[in-house]
Write a protein that holds these residues in place. Structure first.
Motif, mmCIF file in Angstrom:
data_model
loop_
_atom_site.group_PDB
_atom_site.id
_atom_site.type_symbol
_atom_site.label_atom_id
_atom_site.label_comp_id
_atom_site.label_asym_id
_atom_site.label_seq_id
_atom_site.Cartn_x
_atom_site.Cartn_y
_atom_site.Cartn_z
ATOM 1 N N ALA A 14 0.833 -1.212 0.000
ATOM 2 C CA ALA A 14 0.000 0.000 0.000
ATOM 3 C C ALA A 14 0.862 1.255 0.000
ATOM 4 C CB ALA A 14 -0.935 -0.011 1.208
ATOM 5 N N ARG A 26 1.294 4.290 -2.872
ATOM 6 C CA ARG A 26 1.066 5.696 -2.536
ATOM 7 C C ARG A 26 2.263 6.576 -2.896
ATOM 8 N NH1 ARG A 26 -0.999 6.670 3.351
ATOM 9 N NH2 ARG A 26 -1.050 8.770 2.460
ATOM 10 N N ILE A 79 -3.593 7.081 -2.967
ATOM 11 C CA ILE A 79 -4.527 6.551 -1.965
ATOM 12 C C ILE A 79 -5.562 5.659 -2.645
ATOM 13 C CG2 ILE A 79 -6.363 7.194 -0.347
ATOM 14 C CD1 ILE A 79 -4.715 9.661 0.357
ATOM 15 N N ALA A 84 -3.891 2.414 -3.369
ATOM 16 C CA ALA A 84 -3.743 1.642 -2.140
ATOM 17 C C ALA A 84 -5.071 1.009 -1.732
ATOM 18 C CB ALA A 84 -3.210 2.538 -1.017
ATOM 19 N N ALA A 135 -3.027 2.757 3.933
ATOM 20 C CA ALA A 135 -3.587 3.525 2.817
ATOM 21 C C ALA A 135 -3.962 4.947 3.218
ATOM 22 C CB ALA A 135 -4.818 2.811 2.258
#
Length: 285
Positions: free
Chosen positions: A66, A70, A104, A107, A138
């Protein structure tokens, strides 16, 4: 002459920049792809229905995927894709100006994919806890301290796993992972047994290659690791591990299940106490 020098250097700078961007792209793809393999590999063994899914390595690669997504420069990558599509079809992708927002979203896509991969265990409280870790990764602000700690943690996973596994391979009774039992039986067994070779390669991928890819992503985002950046990251990672052990001991005791490691709660808490005692005395100096 200056103009000639500029004309010579600019293409080289552009090529170096593209190589660095491609390197980050390859590292990000590697981190996420190996994390996908890890979820499938572990899910097939039923780990997500037990506290084994709370092992540090597992939680680390779930969160690292994740974080890697990002940190990706999505605007640059989508411009590459748009340029490629324009060349072959005349279609142009919309530009992305908000790398953080798109990261985001990516993620969140990883969270959905990971949950899908382990769907048979998705209702397990252990699997739900893993999903909570992914959701936190996330959403948490990507501060320098967090990224340094995650870099150090990935490094610690590789070092401590292979040291612990190697030590256990000499024991007749104590086992850390199935691989140490195969290694205990000797080289001839490793070469002959298909399961042993599969176990070796799986652990090389999940306790080596995945962490290396994540380290490359984080190092590229952090820049140079000089100026004492690694040591503060190690201290934060160790502090995080003491908190992790305390939380795991409390949750497993409340649930009445075994801890994810064959280590007594008292031993882990003692090591945690010694770490914080050392930190305290170091602050006095």
């Amino acid at each position: 002459m200056a103009s000639s020098f500029t004309q010579f250097v600019e293409p080289l700078v552009g090529l170096a920049g593209r190589q660095m961007q491609f390197g980050q792209f390859a590292a990000t793809v590697g981190s996420v792809a190996l994390s996908c393999y890890g979820v499938l590999h572990i899910s097939a063994r039923g780990f997500y229905s037990s506290s084994k899914s709370w092992q540090v390595t597992i939680l680390t690669f779930h969160s690292s995927a994740a974080i890697a997504l990002r940190l990706a420069p999505w605007g640059v990558w989508l411009r590459w894709a748009s340029s490629f599509l324009t060349d072959i079809s005349g279609y142009t992708l919309a530009e992305v100006d908000d790398d953080d927002g798109f990261g985001i979203l990516a993620a969140a896509g990883w969270l959905l994919a990971s949950t899908t991969f382990r769907w048979r265990h998705s209702a397990s409280p252990f699997s739900l806890a893993v999903a909570a870790v992914e959701a936190s990764a996330a959403a948490v602000p990507l501060q320098l301290r967090l990224l340094r700690a995650l870099l150090a943690l990935n490094l610690l996973v590789v070092v401590f796993f292979w040291i612990a596994m190697s030590i256990c391979s000499f024991s007749k009774t104590f086992s850390f992972v199935p691989l140490d039992r195969h290694l205990h039986l000797g080289l001839a067994h490793m070469l002959r047994c298909r399961e042993a070779k599969h176990s070796l390669w799986a652990n090389i991928l999940l306790h080596g290659a995945q962490q290396v890819c994540t380290l490359l992503v984080l190092a590229n985002s952090l820049g140079s690791l000089e100026d004492g950046m690694l040591w503060p990251g190690l201290r934060d990672a160790l502090a995080g591990l003491t908190l992790y052990w305390l939380v795991v001991c409390i949750l497993t005791a409340m649930a009445g299940v075994q801890r994810p490691y064959p280590v007594s709660a008292e031993m882990g808490l003692l090591l945690s106490f010694l770490y914080w005692a050392a930190e305290y005395f170091a602050s006095l100096g």
